[in-house]
Design an enzyme around this catalytic site. Structure first.
Site, PDB file in Angstrom:
ATOM      1  CG  ASP A  55      -5.649  15.757  16.096  1.00  0.00           C
ATOM      2  OD1 ASP A  55      -4.904  14.888  16.147  1.00  0.00           O
ATOM      3  OD2 ASP A  55      -5.591  16.899  16.153  1.00  0.00           O
ATOM      4  CG  ASP A  90      -9.972  17.903  16.260  1.00  0.00           C
ATOM      5  OD1 ASP A  90     -10.114  17.400  14.980  1.00  0.00           O
ATOM      6  OD2 ASP A  90      -9.236  18.643  16.777  1.00  0.00           O
ATOM      7  CG  ASP A 145     -10.002  22.026  13.264  1.00  0.00           C
ATOM      8  OD1 ASP A 145     -10.919  22.688  12.760  1.00  0.00           O
ATOM      9  OD2 ASP A 145      -9.325  22.485  14.044  1.00  0.00           O
ATOM     10  CD  GLU A 187      -5.328  17.376  12.112  1.00  0.00           C
ATOM     11  OE1 GLU A 187      -5.759  18.566  12.441  1.00  0.00           O
ATOM     12  OE2 GLU A 187      -5.840  16.478  12.409  1.00  0.00           O
TER      13      GLU A 187
END
Length: 641
Positions: free
Chosen positions: A503, A505, A507, A430
């Site tokens: 990541d 998280d 997103d 990403e």
């Protein structure tokens, strides 16, 4: 090692010794999948009684201490003395391979477990087993240890002469199932639910008695496979509202089909023979496909208005006609021939002819009586044909482009120098920042890096040709090199490890989900073959002075690392990684990319039906089913806030 090799070296395995010696040959594995297979084999006996018309109630219970109990109200396994083996039939069935009523067509016309090794295998691989039979007003019981009878078949007590059935209790042998002997409730429930759908006259009660407050679910579907199809497309717009239902018996072969169309672009067909999931299809599926193609092309030829929308040379292909098609094909075949040990592909040639004829006749009658449904289906198929032709042109353009620029590999791909797919892996990363760190930290011989940027496409909501031309997914398709959709060819795959590194998280989770949706819909073989992985980067770095840092992958690991520092824990520096871009190449290699130290999770689809439902609900157009799913499962959510 001795050089002598004579008759004394030949080992003969007696009784059930062969099963204990090579359990994988009989149940596939000694991991969780094989453990659950013990339950399936036992339940199959009860289902066979149900298919023969002698059983309508099955209880499956998970008791404490990893004990399982399967009860049914069938005829009860016979207990009288076998005429040639001179032991009780109950003991014979539970202690000998290839012994059972399934080989006698007077007992069962159709059955699922055809190899006759089912419940005797369960006995062989159990620490102990207990069989209880109710017949003719008497309760009989026999106990076994690791497949060997420990008692004779004994009369326990009398019972109501109208009561009948078999109860099998067992505890799996921990010396065989070394990974785990604990059963997964949800895994078992999915299979039992499937069996309840396929046998509309049966009630399966599933209990979890391991809990302080035992829970119980009754799986019973009067609508049978019609309810199955509706359940698969829950939350989607479907045509017709009530599925098209076919049920016909010819030459002792029963064909039962339920089907309808939804507003998506993917096909969702599940085929069964004698309740066995034939995941690789076979002759019954071939007959169904040829009939669909014949009937709908025949109706299109007779409709001048719709026919004009097609190119003159073009005919509707099965791929055009299967877009949005959901179907259950359930066959009952007296003598099925399965290809391969897994029994996942039907080989009977006569079944192809039967299904082809039955579906042609029944669909023709249905569409003659329901012209409005026919028109909707034909219009959808024509749209698919147009999209197919457009996609073919786009593919030709892509091929020309491939010939002209750098073998078609994306500009941002940092490829590895190795050419053996088994040794090569690609990290789909990403963002450019993390991609830059990954390129610096990787092993360039075997590790390729593909950075993704921008918003990923949700393939659940778009046509296939938009997927091919999407600037976010085109690099993924080109990098893997195996095509996609119906043209996907796994033998051309350039890497056997496809690692999604995002990541930890919200997103990152979104990107992972979108990529997995794409792989599931357009390259399912990647997941089925275990080629897709999720990288697991650390969440924390704990460092005390100049000592080497300790990387932690959970809150618990962080707490343990601090605890290990004792009185110096207050001096330690704890860094919470919010993104991969915060690590330099060296750190990323040490924590997430070095095969010797990294942690990864392989992506599996233990149940394709359940996965399909989740992707449709969570990623599809309909809002209400998604809201229901979130509300029901909110207690399991992990939020990164």
């Amino acid at each position: 090692m001795s050089n002598t090799y004579d008759a004394g070296n030949i080992q003969v395995l007696k009784g059930l010794e062969a099963v204990r010696k090579r359990p994988g040959m009989y149940i596939g594995s000694t991991g969780p999948r094989g453990l659950h297979h013990l339950v399936y084999e036992t339940v199959d006996n009860s289902i066979d009684e149900a298919m023969a018309g002698f059983c309508n109630n099955i209880i499956v219970a998970l008791e404490k201490n990893d004990v399982v109990r399967v009860e049914d109200n069938g005829r009860g396994i016979p207990v009288d003395i076998h005429p040639t083996e001179h032991i009780s039939a109950l003991e014979l069935v539970l202690t000998r391979l290839h012994a059972g009523g399934k080989f006698d067509k007077g007992s069962y016309k159709v059955s699922g477990g055809l190899h006759g090794v089912g419940v005797s295998c369960v006995n062989a691989l159990s620490d102990w087993m207990e069989a209880t039979v109710k017949r003719d007003g008497i309760i009989y019981q026999q106990k076994y240890q690791r497949g060997i009878p420990k008692t004779k078949v004994e009369q326990i007590e009398k019972c109501d002469p109208n009561e009948h059935g078999t109860t099998i209790r067992w505890k799996a042998d921990a010396t065989i199932f070394t990974e785990t002997t604990t059963y997964d409730y949800d895994v078992l429930k999915e299979r039992l639910r499937e069996l309840a759908f396929l046998n509309s006259g049966i009630k399966i009660t599933f209990r979890d008695e391991r809990l302080e407050e035992p829970k119980e679910e009754v799986l019973q579907f009067v609508g049978g496979i019609n309810e199955f199809v509706k359940n698969l497309d829950k939350g989607k717009n479907v045509v017709p509202v009530d599925p098209i239902y076919i049920n016909e018996t010819r030459d002792d072969v029963i064909t039962e089909i339920s089907m309808h169309y939804n507003n998506s672009y993917s096909e969702n067909i599940h085929t069964y023979v004698n309740d066995i999931n034939t995941r690789d299809g076979g002759t019954h599926l071939e007959g169904f496909k040829s009939a669909i193609r014949f009937v709908l092309n025949k109706f299109l030829d007779a409709n001048e208005k719709l026919k004009k929308q097609m190119d003159k040379e073009e005919k509707l292909t099965y791929e055009d006609l299967s877009s949005g098609l959901t179907a259950i094909i359930s066959m009952k075949v007296p003598d099925p021939e399965f290809e391969g040990q897994t029994k996942e592909k039907l080989g009977n040639t006569e079944v192809r002819t039967i299904v082809d004829q039955v579906v042609k006749e029944k669909l023709t009658i249905y569409f003659e009586q329901n012209p409005s449904v026919l028109e909707i289906i034909l219009k959808k198929a024509i749209d698919e044909a147009k999209a197919r032709i457009a996609a073919r042109k786009a593919k030709d353009n892509m091929r020309k482009k491939t010939m002209s620029d750098s073998f078609g590999l994306p500009e941002k791909l940092a490829d590895c120098s190795g050419k053996d797919p088994e040794l090569c892996e690609v990290y789909i990363v990403e963002g450019d920042s993390a991609g830059g760190s990954a390129k610096k930290g990787r092993d360039p011989k075997t590790q390729a890096i593909l950075p993704l940027w921008g918003k990923m496409l949700n393939v659940e909501k778009v046509r296939p040709e938009k997927v091919m031309n999407n600037d976010k997914l085109e690099p993924v398709i080109a990098t893997l090199g195996a095509g996609f959709g119906k043209d996907f060819n796994i033998s051309k795959l350039r890497y056997h490890k496809i690692i999604i590194m995002a990541d930890a998280d919200v997103d990152g989770s979104h990107i992972r989900t979108l990529l997995l949706t794409f792989f599931f819909r357009y390259m399912p073989e990647l997941i089925n073959n275990g080629y897709v992985y999720l990288a697991m980067p650390p969440l924390f770095k704990v460092q005390l002075g100049k000592k080497p840092p300790v990387y932690c992958y959970s809150d618990a690991e962080r707490d343990a690392a601090l605890e290990a520092l004792g009185e110096q824990r207050e001096k330690a520096d704890v860094q919470r990684y919010k993104g991969l871009g915060e690590m330099d190449g060296k750190q990323l290699w040490e924590t997430t990319m070095d095969p010797a130290n990294r942690r990864m999770r392989v992506v599996t689809v233990p149940d394709a039906i359940a996965a399909d439902n989740i992707f449709s609900v969570c990623m599809g157009e309909e809002v209400e089913p998604r809201r229901e799913f979130i509300e029901t499962n909110s207690s399991y959510a992990n939020l990164d806030i």
